[in-house]
Design a protein around this motif. Structure first.
Motif, PDB file in Angstrom:
ATOM      1  N   ASP A 123      26.033  89.923  21.197  1.00 37.12           N
ATOM      2  CA  ASP A 123      26.616  91.009  20.398  1.00 37.12           C
ATOM      3  C   ASP A 123      27.204  90.461  19.098  1.00 37.12           C
ATOM      4  OD1 ASP A 123      25.934  92.997  22.199  1.00 37.12           O
ATOM      5  OD2 ASP A 123      27.875  92.941  23.237  1.00 37.12           O
ATOM      6  N   HIS A 124      27.852  89.309  19.185  1.00 31.70           N
ATOM      7  CA  HIS A 124      28.443  88.687  17.984  1.00 31.70           C
ATOM      8  C   HIS A 124      27.352  88.313  16.988  1.00 31.70           C
ATOM      9  CE1 HIS A 124      31.100  86.245  15.508  1.00 31.70           C
ATOM     10  NE2 HIS A 124      30.222  85.259  15.598  1.00 31.70           N
ATOM     11  N   LEU A 125      26.261  87.755  17.473  1.00 33.80           N
ATOM     12  CA  LEU A 125      25.163  87.376  16.580  1.00 33.80           C
ATOM     13  C   LEU A 125      24.588  88.600  15.871  1.00 33.80           C
ATOM     14  CD1 LEU A 125      23.286  84.720  18.745  1.00 33.80           C
ATOM     15  CD2 LEU A 125      24.990  84.335  16.953  1.00 33.80           C
ATOM     16  N   GLN A 126      24.474  89.706  16.587  1.00 36.30           N
ATOM     17  CA  GLN A 126      23.993  90.933  15.956  1.00 36.30           C
ATOM     18  C   GLN A 126      24.966  91.422  14.890  1.00 36.30           C
ATOM     19  OE1 GLN A 126      23.146  93.789  19.106  1.00 36.30           O
ATOM     20  NE2 GLN A 126      21.014  93.133  19.203  1.00 36.30           N
ATOM     21  N   GLN A 127      26.251  91.308  15.168  1.00 36.98           N
ATOM     22  CA  GLN A 127      27.270  91.778  14.229  1.00 36.98           C
ATOM     23  C   GLN A 127      27.254  90.984  12.931  1.00 36.98           C
ATOM     24  OE1 GLN A 127      30.901  91.547  16.475  1.00 36.98           O
ATOM     25  NE2 GLN A 127      30.321  93.198  17.870  1.00 36.98           N
ATOM     26  N   ILE A 128      26.965  89.681  13.012  1.00 40.30           N
ATOM     27  CA  ILE A 128      26.962  88.861  11.800  1.00 40.30           C
ATOM     28  C   ILE A 128      25.562  88.747  11.194  1.00 40.30           C
ATOM     29  CG2 ILE A 128      28.975  87.556  12.572  1.00 40.30           C
ATOM     30  CD1 ILE A 128      27.118  85.207  13.222  1.00 40.30           C
ATOM     31  N   GLY A 129      24.584  89.396  11.835  1.00 42.07           N
ATOM     32  CA  GLY A 129      23.232  89.427  11.279  1.00 42.07           C
ATOM     33  C   GLY A 129      22.449  88.141  11.422  1.00 42.07           C
ATOM     34  N   LEU A 130      22.758  87.345  12.442  1.00 42.89           N
ATOM     35  CA  LEU A 130      22.044  86.088  12.668  1.00 42.89           C
ATOM     36  C   LEU A 130      20.917  86.315  13.671  1.00 42.89           C
ATOM     37  CD1 LEU A 130      21.803  83.102  12.055  1.00 42.89           C
ATOM     38  CD2 LEU A 130      23.505  82.651  13.814  1.00 42.89           C
ATOM     39  N   ARG A 131      19.704  85.931  13.293  1.00 43.17           N
ATOM     40  CA  ARG A 131      18.539  86.187  14.122  1.00 43.17           C
ATOM     41  C   ARG A 131      18.500  85.269  15.340  1.00 43.17           C
ATOM     42  NH1 ARG A 131      13.794  85.092  10.300  1.00 43.17           N
ATOM     43  NH2 ARG A 131      12.507  86.200  11.830  1.00 43.17           N
ATOM     44  N   SER A 132      17.845  85.743  16.397  1.00 45.69           N
ATOM     45  CA  SER A 132      17.707  84.947  17.613  1.00 45.69           C
ATOM     46  C   SER A 132      16.377  85.257  18.279  1.00 45.69           C
ATOM     47  CB  SER A 132      18.860  85.220  18.584  1.00 45.69           C
ATOM     48  OG  SER A 132      18.846  86.571  19.006  1.00 45.69           O
ATOM     49  N   CYS A 133      15.941  84.333  19.150  1.00 45.06           N
ATOM     50  CA  CYS A 133      14.727  84.531  19.931  1.00 45.06           C
ATOM     51  C   CYS A 133      14.844  83.714  21.212  1.00 45.06           C
ATOM     52  CB  CYS A 133      13.479  84.133  19.139  1.00 45.06           C
ATOM     53  SG  CYS A 133      13.336  82.361  18.775  1.00 45.06           S
ATOM     54  N   VAL A 134      13.851  83.839  22.075  1.00 46.95           N
ATOM     55  CA  VAL A 134      13.808  83.100  23.335  1.00 46.95           C
ATOM     56  C   VAL A 134      12.592  82.187  23.331  1.00 46.95           C
ATOM     57  CG1 VAL A 134      13.717  83.239  25.845  1.00 46.95           C
ATOM     58  CG2 VAL A 134      14.825  85.056  24.554  1.00 46.95           C
ATOM     59  N   ALA A 135      12.760  80.943  23.791  1.00 44.06           N
ATOM     60  CA  ALA A 135      11.639  80.020  23.982  1.00 44.06           C
ATOM     61  C   ALA A 135      11.848  79.321  25.322  1.00 44.06           C
ATOM     62  CB  ALA A 135      11.552  79.006  22.847  1.00 44.06           C
ATOM     63  N   SER A 136      11.060  79.703  26.304  1.00 39.10           N
ATOM     64  CA  SER A 136      11.306  79.288  27.679  1.00 39.10           C
ATOM     65  C   SER A 136      10.074  78.671  28.323  1.00 39.10           C
ATOM     66  CB  SER A 136      11.745  80.500  28.504  1.00 39.10           C
ATOM     67  OG  SER A 136      11.791  80.188  29.885  1.00 39.10           O
ATOM     68  N   SER A 137      10.308  77.788  29.279  1.00 35.10           N
ATOM     69  CA  SER A 137       9.217  77.253  30.087  1.00 35.10           C
ATOM     70  C   SER A 137       8.678  78.295  31.054  1.00 35.10           C
ATOM     71  CB  SER A 137       9.691  76.027  30.881  1.00 35.10           C
ATOM     72  OG  SER A 137      10.008  74.966  30.017  1.00 35.10           O
ATOM     73  N   GLY A 138       9.438  79.352  31.290  1.00 37.81           N
ATOM     74  CA  GLY A 138       9.002  80.412  32.187  1.00 37.81           C
ATOM     75  C   GLY A 138       7.869  81.239  31.589  1.00 37.81           C
ATOM     76  N   SER A 139       7.150  81.934  32.445  1.00 36.23           N
ATOM     77  CA  SER A 139       6.050  82.776  32.001  1.00 36.23           C
ATOM     78  C   SER A 139       6.570  84.049  31.349  1.00 36.23           C
ATOM     79  CB  SER A 139       5.155  83.148  33.188  1.00 36.23           C
ATOM     80  OG  SER A 139       5.860  84.001  34.086  1.00 36.23           O
ATOM     81  N   HIS A 140       5.713  84.710  30.578  1.00 32.99           N
ATOM     82  CA  HIS A 140       6.089  85.997  29.996  1.00 32.99           C
ATOM     83  C   HIS A 140       6.393  87.017  31.100  1.00 32.99           C
ATOM     84  CE1 HIS A 140       5.538  85.395  25.697  1.00 32.99           C
ATOM     85  NE2 HIS A 140       4.453  84.684  25.959  1.00 32.99           N
ATOM     86  N   GLN A 141       5.601  86.994  32.156  1.00 35.52           N
ATOM     87  CA  GLN A 141       5.820  87.926  33.259  1.00 35.52           C
ATOM     88  C   GLN A 141       7.196  87.719  33.887  1.00 35.52           C
ATOM     89  OE1 GLN A 141       3.230  87.416  36.674  1.00 35.52           O
ATOM     90  NE2 GLN A 141       3.402  89.569  37.215  1.00 35.52           N
ATOM     91  N   LYS A 142       7.557  86.467  34.091  1.00 41.44           N
ATOM     92  CA  LYS A 142       8.860  86.169  34.680  1.00 41.44           C
ATOM     93  C   LYS A 142       9.988  86.617  33.763  1.00 41.44           C
ATOM     94  CE  LYS A 142      11.747  82.327  36.278  1.00 41.44           C
ATOM     95  NZ  LYS A 142      11.857  80.845  36.378  1.00 41.44           N
ATOM     96  N   MET A 143       9.858  86.362  32.457  1.00 43.72           N
ATOM     97  CA  MET A 143      10.917  86.767  31.537  1.00 43.72           C
ATOM     98  C   MET A 143      11.035  88.284  31.419  1.00 43.72           C
ATOM     99  SD  MET A 143      11.017  83.909  28.499  1.00 43.72           S
ATOM    100  CE  MET A 143       9.255  83.599  28.320  1.00 43.72           C
ATOM    101  N   GLN A 144       9.910  88.984  31.506  1.00 45.58           N
ATOM    102  CA  GLN A 144       9.970  90.453  31.530  1.00 45.58           C
ATOM    103  C   GLN A 144      10.844  90.911  32.682  1.00 45.58           C
ATOM    104  OE1 GLN A 144       8.539  93.196  29.957  1.00 45.58           O
ATOM    105  NE2 GLN A 144       7.430  92.137  28.338  1.00 45.58           N
ATOM    106  N   LEU A 145      10.659  90.276  33.843  1.00 40.18           N
ATOM    107  CA  LEU A 145      11.438  90.645  35.026  1.00 40.18           C
ATOM    108  C   LEU A 145      12.909  90.288  34.856  1.00 40.18           C
ATOM    109  CD1 LEU A 145      11.891  91.440  38.000  1.00 40.18           C
ATOM    110  CD2 LEU A 145      11.061  89.158  38.646  1.00 40.18           C
TER     111      LEU A 145
END
Length: 215
Positions: free
Chosen positions: A97-119
């Motif tokens: 929430d703080h990152l959104q308030q200050i306008g700082l972008r974020s993303c996820v980079a994980s060893s997990g699969s896309h299917q697992k992260m969706q869950l």
């Protein structure tokens, strides 16, 4: 003035408190096949690594191909446990929430699969923070500890690696971030893991909101 244009989050152990669940069930299933182990040992061995690498390690330890029903049964138990037990990591929602308030972008980079992260991200209510900004080891030829995944995320997001800050909880993830030329904050509430992350080049915090001190 901030030196960060993008924060790249690992998923398991950083956004969602999933690793203890996975390691517990993996240990139980491995013990059934005569491979004596503990959840703590598997966490040390597998944390942050792609599932395919972990599979090869388990097969090597077993001494050959695993029974046909091993992975189907294990994945079913993990999914059931996620639905019943999975929670966001303490403090992560406040940080996002703080990152959104200050306008700082974020993303996820994980060893997990896309299917697992969706869950896991949907189950914990975090998916909307990262919709369209989710990267998996499935997307690259080599996952952590190699840098390809983080570099792929930075390139796709249009940010120079030197302007990225990675938040990781695993040794493999910290090594990947350092190899990618990115600054990295290690998140750990475990006394033994923290110095290991520091030795690999991370600045370690035990409170997720403390990440803002490194932006």
């Amino acid at each position: 003035m901030s030196s960060t244009d993008l924060i790249i989050f690992d998923c398991d152990g950083v956004l969602v408190d999933s690793e203890s669940i996975v390691c517990r069930i993996l240990a139980e299933e491995m013990n059934k096949l005569g491979m004596a182990t503990t959840a703590e040992e598997l966490d040390e061995q597998f944390s942050g690594r792609p599932a395919r690498d972990c599979l090869l390690e388990i097969e090597k330890r077993f001494g050959g191909p695993l029974p046909d029903n091993y992975f189907g049964n294990t994945e079913r138990r993990i999914r059931e446990a996620f639905h019943a037990e999975l929670q966001p990591v303490a403090g992560i929602e406040g940080l996002l929430d703080h990152l959104q308030q200050i306008g700082l972008r974020s993303c996820v980079a994980s060893s997990g699969s896309h299917q697992k992260m969706q869950l896991t991200l949907n189950k914990t209510g975090l998916f909307d923070y990262f919709d369209g900004k989710i990267f998996s080891a499935e997307d690259v030829s080599r996952g952590k500890p190699w840098p390809e995944l983080f570099l792929h995320a930075a390139t796709t997001m249009g940010v120079d690696p030197q302007r990225c800050l990675v938040v990781e909880d695993s040794i493999a993830g910290v090594e990947a971030a350092v190899a990618a030329g990115m600054r990295v904050v290690g998140y750990s509430t475990h006394a033994l893991r923290a110095p290991q992350l520091e030795q690999r080049g991370a600045r370690v915090v035990g409170d997720m909101m403390a990440v803002v001190n490194f932006l």
